[in-house]
Design a protein around this motif. Structure first.
Motif, PDB file in Angstrom:
ATOM      1  N   PHE A 105       0.802  -0.968  -0.020  1.00 21.51           N
ATOM      2  CA  PHE A 105       0.010  -0.015   0.022  1.00 21.51           C
ATOM      3  C   PHE A 105       0.911   1.147  -0.101  1.00 21.51           C
ATOM      4  CE2 PHE A 105      -2.376  -3.001   2.305  1.00 21.51           C
ATOM      5  CZ  PHE A 105      -3.720  -3.282   1.343  1.00 21.51           C
ATOM      6  N   SER A 106       0.225   2.162  -0.554  1.00 16.11           N
ATOM      7  CA  SER A 106       1.000   3.570  -0.624  1.00 16.11           C
ATOM      8  C   SER A 106       1.097   4.237   0.910  1.00 16.11           C
ATOM      9  CB  SER A 106       0.455   4.399  -1.419  1.00 16.11           C
ATOM     10  OG  SER A 106      -0.622   4.741  -1.068  1.00 16.11           O
ATOM     11  N   PRO A 107       1.880   5.196   1.307  1.00 14.55           N
ATOM     12  CA  PRO A 107       1.854   5.429   2.427  1.00 14.55           C
ATOM     13  C   PRO A 107       0.461   5.947   2.869  1.00 14.55           C
ATOM     14  CG  PRO A 107       3.881   6.270   1.663  1.00 14.55           C
ATOM     15  CD  PRO A 107       3.092   5.352   0.511  1.00 14.55           C
ATOM     16  N   ARG A 108       0.138   6.751   1.887  1.00 13.82           N
ATOM     17  CA  ARG A 108      -1.361   7.323   2.143  1.00 13.82           C
ATOM     18  C   ARG A 108      -2.753   6.569   2.319  1.00 13.82           C
ATOM     19  NH1 ARG A 108      -5.289   9.549  -2.200  1.00 13.82           N
ATOM     20  NH2 ARG A 108      -6.458  10.892  -1.080  1.00 13.82           N
ATOM     21  N   ILE A 109      -2.702   5.566   1.461  1.00 15.08           N
ATOM     22  CA  ILE A 109      -3.454   4.225   1.923  1.00 15.08           C
ATOM     23  C   ILE A 109      -3.280   3.745   3.315  1.00 15.08           C
ATOM     24  CG2 ILE A 109      -4.356   2.300   1.326  1.00 15.08           C
ATOM     25  CD1 ILE A 109      -5.418   4.380  -0.580  1.00 15.08           C
ATOM     26  N   ALA A 110      -2.015   3.454   3.683  1.00 13.60           N
ATOM     27  CA  ALA A 110      -1.639   2.769   4.770  1.00 13.60           C
ATOM     28  C   ALA A 110      -1.947   3.785   6.054  1.00 13.60           C
ATOM     29  CB  ALA A 110      -0.131   2.564   4.899  1.00 13.60           C
ATOM     30  N   ALA A 111      -1.746   4.856   6.002  1.00 13.50           N
ATOM     31  CA  ALA A 111      -2.270   5.937   6.967  1.00 13.50           C
ATOM     32  C   ALA A 111      -3.774   5.846   7.341  1.00 13.50           C
ATOM     33  CB  ALA A 111      -1.662   7.204   6.813  1.00 13.50           C
ATOM     34  N   LEU A 116      -8.443   2.835  10.723  1.00 17.53           N
ATOM     35  CA  LEU A 116      -9.804   1.866  11.156  1.00 17.53           C
ATOM     36  C   LEU A 116      -9.617   1.017  12.350  1.00 17.53           C
ATOM     37  CD1 LEU A 116     -10.276   0.466   7.406  1.00 17.53           C
ATOM     38  CD2 LEU A 116     -11.686   2.115   8.872  1.00 17.53           C
ATOM     39  N   PRO A 117     -10.557   0.762  13.081  1.00 17.97           N
ATOM     40  CA  PRO A 117     -10.551  -0.271  14.052  1.00 17.97           C
ATOM     41  C   PRO A 117      -9.823  -1.429  13.823  1.00 17.97           C
ATOM     42  CG  PRO A 117     -12.763   0.822  14.083  1.00 17.97           C
ATOM     43  CD  PRO A 117     -12.060   1.247  12.881  1.00 17.97           C
ATOM     44  N   GLU A 118      -9.094  -2.087  14.669  1.00 19.49           N
ATOM     45  CA  GLU A 118      -8.375  -3.186  14.082  1.00 19.49           C
ATOM     46  C   GLU A 118      -9.198  -4.368  13.516  1.00 19.49           C
ATOM     47  OE1 GLU A 118      -5.739  -7.033  16.056  1.00 19.49           O
ATOM     48  OE2 GLU A 118      -5.977  -4.785  17.193  1.00 19.49           O
ATOM     49  N   ARG A 119     -10.493  -4.608  14.133  1.00 26.47           N
ATOM     50  CA  ARG A 119     -11.163  -5.775  13.480  1.00 26.47           C
ATOM     51  C   ARG A 119     -11.886  -5.331  12.072  1.00 26.47           C
ATOM     52  NH1 ARG A 119     -11.356 -11.000  13.818  1.00 26.47           N
ATOM     53  NH2 ARG A 119     -13.439 -11.950  13.692  1.00 26.47           N
ATOM     54  N   GLN A 120     -12.166  -4.046  11.924  1.00 27.83           N
ATOM     55  CA  GLN A 120     -12.617  -3.595  10.637  1.00 27.83           C
ATOM     56  C   GLN A 120     -11.836  -3.552   9.638  1.00 27.83           C
ATOM     57  OE1 GLN A 120     -14.596   0.188  11.928  1.00 27.83           O
ATOM     58  NE2 GLN A 120     -16.186  -0.349  10.629  1.00 27.83           N
ATOM     59  N   ARG A 121     -10.441  -3.216   9.889  1.00 30.02           N
ATOM     60  CA  ARG A 121      -9.179  -3.460   9.026  1.00 30.02           C
ATOM     61  C   ARG A 121      -9.062  -4.896   8.532  1.00 30.02           C
ATOM     62  NH1 ARG A 121      -5.644  -0.515  12.072  1.00 30.02           N
ATOM     63  NH2 ARG A 121      -4.941  -2.374  13.027  1.00 30.02           N
ATOM     64  N   GLU A 122      -8.941  -5.718   9.652  1.00 30.36           N
ATOM     65  CA  GLU A 122      -8.971  -6.988   9.357  1.00 30.36           C
ATOM     66  C   GLU A 122     -10.085  -7.483   8.295  1.00 30.36           C
ATOM     67  OE1 GLU A 122      -8.089 -11.158  11.852  1.00 30.36           O
ATOM     68  OE2 GLU A 122      -9.270  -9.748  12.624  1.00 30.36           O
ATOM     69  N   ILE A 123     -11.268  -7.352   8.530  1.00 26.80           N
ATOM     70  CA  ILE A 123     -12.017  -7.738   7.584  1.00 26.80           C
ATOM     71  C   ILE A 123     -12.052  -7.200   6.475  1.00 26.80           C
ATOM     72  CG2 ILE A 123     -14.574  -7.309   7.174  1.00 26.80           C
ATOM     73  CD1 ILE A 123     -15.071  -8.004  10.270  1.00 26.80           C
ATOM     74  N   LEU A 124     -11.699  -5.682   6.293  1.00 26.68           N
ATOM     75  CA  LEU A 124     -11.455  -5.067   4.994  1.00 26.68           C
ATOM     76  C   LEU A 124     -10.534  -5.635   4.082  1.00 26.68           C
ATOM     77  CD1 LEU A 124     -12.759  -2.766   3.112  1.00 26.68           C
ATOM     78  CD2 LEU A 124     -10.641  -1.482   4.277  1.00 26.68           C
ATOM     79  N   LEU A 158     -15.412   5.162   6.151  1.00 24.70           N
ATOM     80  CA  LEU A 158     -14.346   5.681   7.051  1.00 24.70           C
ATOM     81  C   LEU A 158     -13.021   6.070   6.067  1.00 24.70           C
ATOM     82  CD1 LEU A 158     -14.718   3.564  10.376  1.00 24.70           C
ATOM     83  CD2 LEU A 158     -15.372   6.106   9.897  1.00 24.70           C
ATOM     84  N   LEU A 159     -12.728   5.146   5.138  1.00 23.99           N
ATOM     85  CA  LEU A 159     -11.520   5.433   4.350  1.00 23.99           C
ATOM     86  C   LEU A 159     -11.721   6.368   3.485  1.00 23.99           C
ATOM     87  CD1 LEU A 159     -10.325   1.808   3.357  1.00 23.99           C
ATOM     88  CD2 LEU A 159      -9.030   3.394   4.832  1.00 23.99           C
ATOM     89  N   ARG A 160     -13.019   6.532   2.802  1.00 26.53           N
ATOM     90  CA  ARG A 160     -13.101   7.642   1.931  1.00 26.53           C
ATOM     91  C   ARG A 160     -13.108   9.007   2.910  1.00 26.53           C
ATOM     92  NH1 ARG A 160     -17.880   4.229   0.431  1.00 26.53           N
ATOM     93  NH2 ARG A 160     -17.067   3.392  -1.652  1.00 26.53           N
ATOM     94  N   ALA A 162     -11.387   9.549   5.542  1.00 27.38           N
ATOM     95  CA  ALA A 162      -9.941   9.908   5.851  1.00 27.38           C
ATOM     96  C   ALA A 162      -9.338  10.507   4.969  1.00 27.38           C
ATOM     97  CB  ALA A 162      -9.395   8.529   6.532  1.00 27.38           C
ATOM     98  N   LEU A 163      -9.615   9.761   3.533  1.00 32.42           N
ATOM     99  CA  LEU A 163      -8.693  10.455   2.133  1.00 32.42           C
ATOM    100  C   LEU A 163      -9.260  11.684   1.816  1.00 32.42           C
ATOM    101  CD1 LEU A 163      -8.458   6.708   0.588  1.00 32.42           C
ATOM    102  CD2 LEU A 163      -6.605   8.255   1.713  1.00 32.42           C
ATOM    103  N   ALA A 164     -10.546  11.756   1.976  1.00 31.03           N
ATOM    104  CA  ALA A 164     -11.086  13.147   1.555  1.00 31.03           C
ATOM    105  C   ALA A 164     -10.504  14.161   2.310  1.00 31.03           C
ATOM    106  CB  ALA A 164     -12.539  13.294   1.720  1.00 31.03           C
ATOM    107  N   GLU A 165     -10.401  14.032   3.687  1.00 33.45           N
ATOM    108  CA  GLU A 165      -9.733  15.116   4.748  1.00 33.45           C
ATOM    109  C   GLU A 165      -8.400  15.582   4.122  1.00 33.45           C
ATOM    110  OE1 GLU A 165      -9.937  13.735   8.623  1.00 33.45           O
ATOM    111  OE2 GLU A 165     -12.031  13.703   8.621  1.00 33.45           O
ATOM    112  N   GLU A 166      -7.494  14.615   3.735  1.00 35.49           N
ATOM    113  CA  GLU A 166      -6.187  14.650   3.225  1.00 35.49           C
ATOM    114  C   GLU A 166      -5.947  15.745   1.905  1.00 35.49           C
ATOM    115  OE1 GLU A 166      -3.869  11.393   2.551  1.00 35.49           O
ATOM    116  OE2 GLU A 166      -4.284  10.609   4.753  1.00 35.49           O
ATOM    117  N   VAL A 167      -7.026  15.470   0.959  1.00 37.31           N
ATOM    118  CA  VAL A 167      -7.142  16.341  -0.051  1.00 37.31           C
ATOM    119  C   VAL A 167      -7.253  17.626   0.079  1.00 37.31           C
ATOM    120  CG1 VAL A 167      -8.142  16.585  -2.503  1.00 37.31           C
ATOM    121  CG2 VAL A 167      -7.956  14.405  -1.367  1.00 37.31           C
ATOM    122  N   PRO A 168      -6.317  18.765  -0.247  1.00 38.58           N
ATOM    123  CA  PRO A 168      -6.738  20.189  -0.239  1.00 38.58           C
ATOM    124  C   PRO A 168      -7.739  20.802  -0.828  1.00 38.58           C
ATOM    125  CG  PRO A 168      -4.382  19.890  -1.192  1.00 38.58           C
ATOM    126  CD  PRO A 168      -5.003  18.343  -0.632  1.00 38.58           C
TER     127      PRO A 168
END
Length: 169
Positions: A105-111, A116-124, A158-160, A162-168
């Motif tokens: 994963f890119s650093p952006r996606i990894a961040a 995410l909560p651990e269980r949700q990350r595992e399922i995803l 949640l990922l959308r 989190a990623l949307a917050e990073e975009v200026p």
């Protein structure tokens, strides 16, 4: 015109293979298809004369393939749990070494994944990154298929965000 049992089995084989491929690793598909075809053969006398056999036979095949998937994933779940315990760091799952078909994963996606909560990350990761079906991931992780489906939807939201917050803006 009624089909003979051999014609019914030949017609059902590709359908069974597609269903098995969606639920199991490629090495398990032939066994699952064979078990499904045997179940169809056993169920074929229950088809009423003059009725379309397809609805009954597809249900029988789907149930047999799901049964095979449950047996397969139940047998392998302990191995997967041991593998996860051996991981040195939680981030090892997020950014495995690239190459040899492993995920990277890119650093952006990894961040974003780290939020995410651990269980949700595992399922995803099991469904989206590893490409498992919801049923396969549910069997592997010991949760219901509905929980996997809901968790994936929440995780993607949640990922959308989190990623949307990073975009200026």
């Amino acid at each position: 015109m009624t089909k003979t049992i051999n014609e019914q089995l030949a017609a059902m084989r590709p359908w069974c293979a597609r269903k098995a491929e969606a639920m199991l690793p490629q090495a398990e598909v032939p066994d699952a298809v064979q078990e499904a075809l045997i179940a169809i053969w056993k169920a074929s006398p229950r088809v009423r004369p003059g009725r379309d056999p397809w609805p009954l036979l597809t249900v029988v095949a789907r149930q047999e393939i799901a049964r095979h998937a449950r047996r397969f994933y139940d047998a392998n779940v302990l191995d997967r749990i041991d593998e996860k315990k051996d991981a040195d760091l939680p981030t090892a799952e997020l950014m495995p070494a690239s190459g040899d078909g492993e995920l990277s994963f890119s650093p952006r996606i990894a961040a974003a994944l780290a939020t995410l909560p651990e269980r949700q990350r595992e399922i995803l990761l099991e469904t989206v990154a590893e490409g498992r079906t919801n049923l396969a991931a549910a069997s592997l992780l010991g949760v219901s298929e509905a929980r996997v489906r809901a968790s994936v939807a929440r995780s993607l939201e949640l990922l959308r965000a989190a990623l949307a917050e990073e975009v200026p803006a």
